[in-house]
Scaffold this motif. Structure first.
Motif, PDB file in Angstrom:
ATOM      1  N   ILE A  82      50.787 -77.824  18.262  1.00 35.41           N
ATOM      2  CA  ILE A  82      51.942 -77.156  18.215  1.00 35.41           C
ATOM      3  C   ILE A  82      51.797 -75.557  17.894  1.00 35.41           C
ATOM      4  O   ILE A  82      51.679 -74.969  17.164  1.00 35.41           O
ATOM      5  N   GLU A  83      52.365 -74.998  19.206  1.00 35.92           N
ATOM      6  CA  GLU A  83      52.759 -73.570  18.476  1.00 35.92           C
ATOM      7  C   GLU A  83      53.430 -73.174  18.823  1.00 35.92           C
ATOM      8  O   GLU A  83      54.536 -72.916  20.267  1.00 35.92           O
ATOM      9  N   GLY A  84      54.523 -72.282  18.132  1.00 35.77           N
ATOM     10  CA  GLY A  84      55.458 -70.671  18.717  1.00 35.77           C
ATOM     11  C   GLY A  84      54.702 -69.646  19.272  1.00 35.77           C
ATOM     12  O   GLY A  84      53.435 -69.172  19.073  1.00 35.77           O
ATOM     13  N   PHE A  85      55.750 -68.941  20.315  1.00 40.15           N
ATOM     14  CA  PHE A  85      55.450 -68.092  20.948  1.00 40.15           C
ATOM     15  C   PHE A  85      56.961 -67.107  21.810  1.00 40.15           C
ATOM     16  O   PHE A  85      57.792 -67.779  20.947  1.00 40.15           O
ATOM     17  N   VAL A  86      56.356 -65.732  21.440  1.00 42.76           N
ATOM     18  CA  VAL A  86      57.733 -64.806  21.900  1.00 42.76           C
ATOM     19  C   VAL A  86      56.431 -64.372  22.865  1.00 42.76           C
ATOM     20  O   VAL A  86      55.336 -62.879  22.645  1.00 42.76           O
ATOM     21  N   GLY A  87      58.118 -64.054  23.959  1.00 46.15           N
ATOM     22  CA  GLY A  87      57.250 -63.040  25.389  1.00 46.15           C
ATOM     23  C   GLY A  87      57.711 -62.360  25.590  1.00 46.15           C
ATOM     24  O   GLY A  87      59.218 -62.615  25.740  1.00 46.15           O
ATOM     25  N   ASN A  88      57.020 -61.230  26.809  1.00 45.89           N
ATOM     26  CA  ASN A  88      58.345 -60.582  27.490  1.00 45.89           C
ATOM     27  C   ASN A  88      57.956 -61.474  28.945  1.00 45.89           C
ATOM     28  O   ASN A  88      56.879 -60.712  29.719  1.00 45.89           O
ATOM     29  N   SER A  89      58.784 -61.724  30.039  1.00 48.04           N
ATOM     30  CA  SER A  89      58.027 -62.381  31.334  1.00 48.04           C
ATOM     31  C   SER A  89      58.155 -61.063  32.294  1.00 48.04           C
ATOM     32  O   SER A  89      58.055 -61.626  33.706  1.00 48.04           O
ATOM     33  N   ALA A  90      58.863 -59.784  31.998  1.00 51.38           N
ATOM     34  CA  ALA A  90      58.892 -59.338  33.021  1.00 51.38           C
ATOM     35  C   ALA A  90      57.261 -58.694  33.287  1.00 51.38           C
ATOM     36  O   ALA A  90      56.774 -58.242  32.284  1.00 51.38           O
ATOM     37  N   PRO A  91      57.037 -58.406  34.270  1.00 54.03           N
ATOM     38  CA  PRO A  91      55.044 -58.637  34.772  1.00 54.03           C
ATOM     39  C   PRO A  91      54.500 -56.611  34.084  1.00 54.03           C
ATOM     40  O   PRO A  91      53.659 -56.447  34.281  1.00 54.03           O
ATOM     41  N   TYR A  92      55.535 -56.154  34.094  1.00 51.57           N
ATOM     42  CA  TYR A  92      55.500 -54.724  33.371  1.00 51.57           C
ATOM     43  C   TYR A  92      55.674 -54.593  32.624  1.00 51.57           C
ATOM     44  O   TYR A  92      55.429 -53.595  32.266  1.00 51.57           O
TER      45      TYR A  92
END
Length: 141
Positions: A82-92
């Motif tokens: 189990i892992e937590g994640f934060v990201g931005n799905s904008a390709p740029y």
């Protein structure tokens, strides 16, 4: 409630609806303190990134709204991770750099995603690992 994904990278699937609620209930029943700690860390980083993410000034063209594409959640990776994640799905998003006149705490010329997502997650993940280890040790005593 955070996003729930099963798998990793391009082969991952987002779980929604009643199945998502059932899985979160099962995870919290197994170890609510650990899931809550992961959830809180992810929520903190996500909120800070959204608050401080720069928006393109109108004089330079229309914003593509990468700020709203910041997401965080929990990822289940088979067989037992189990892992937590934060990201931005904008390709740029990885390429966005802070400008001299940007309304952000990121220094001019620095990559925004590195300063607002990656670095805070690395720093908080170390503290989270210690926190989880303490909770597991406390449970086993």
């Amino acid at each position: 409630m955070a996003t729930l994904r099963y798998g990793k990278y391009k082969s991952s699937v987002e779980i929604e609806g009643p199945l998502k609620e059932t899985i979160f209930k099962a995870m919290r029943a197994a170890s609510s303190e650990i899931i809550d700690a992961i959830d809180k860390t992810v929520d903190d980083v996500e909120a800070d990134a959204k608050k401080d993410w720069p928006v393109r000034q109108k004089r330079f063209g229309k914003s593509k709204d990468s700020k709203s594409k910041i997401t965080g959640g929990v990822r289940l990776i088979p067989p037992n991770t189990i892992e937590g994640f934060v990201g931005n799905s904008a390709p740029y998003a990885w390429a966005i750099k802070a400008g001299r006149e940007s309304d952000t705490s990121v220094q001019a010329g620095e990559r925004v995603a590195d300063a607002l997502i990656w670095s805070p997650m690395r720093q908080k993940s170390d503290r989270l690992a210690v926190q989880i280890a303490e909770k597991i040790i406390k449970k086993t005593r």
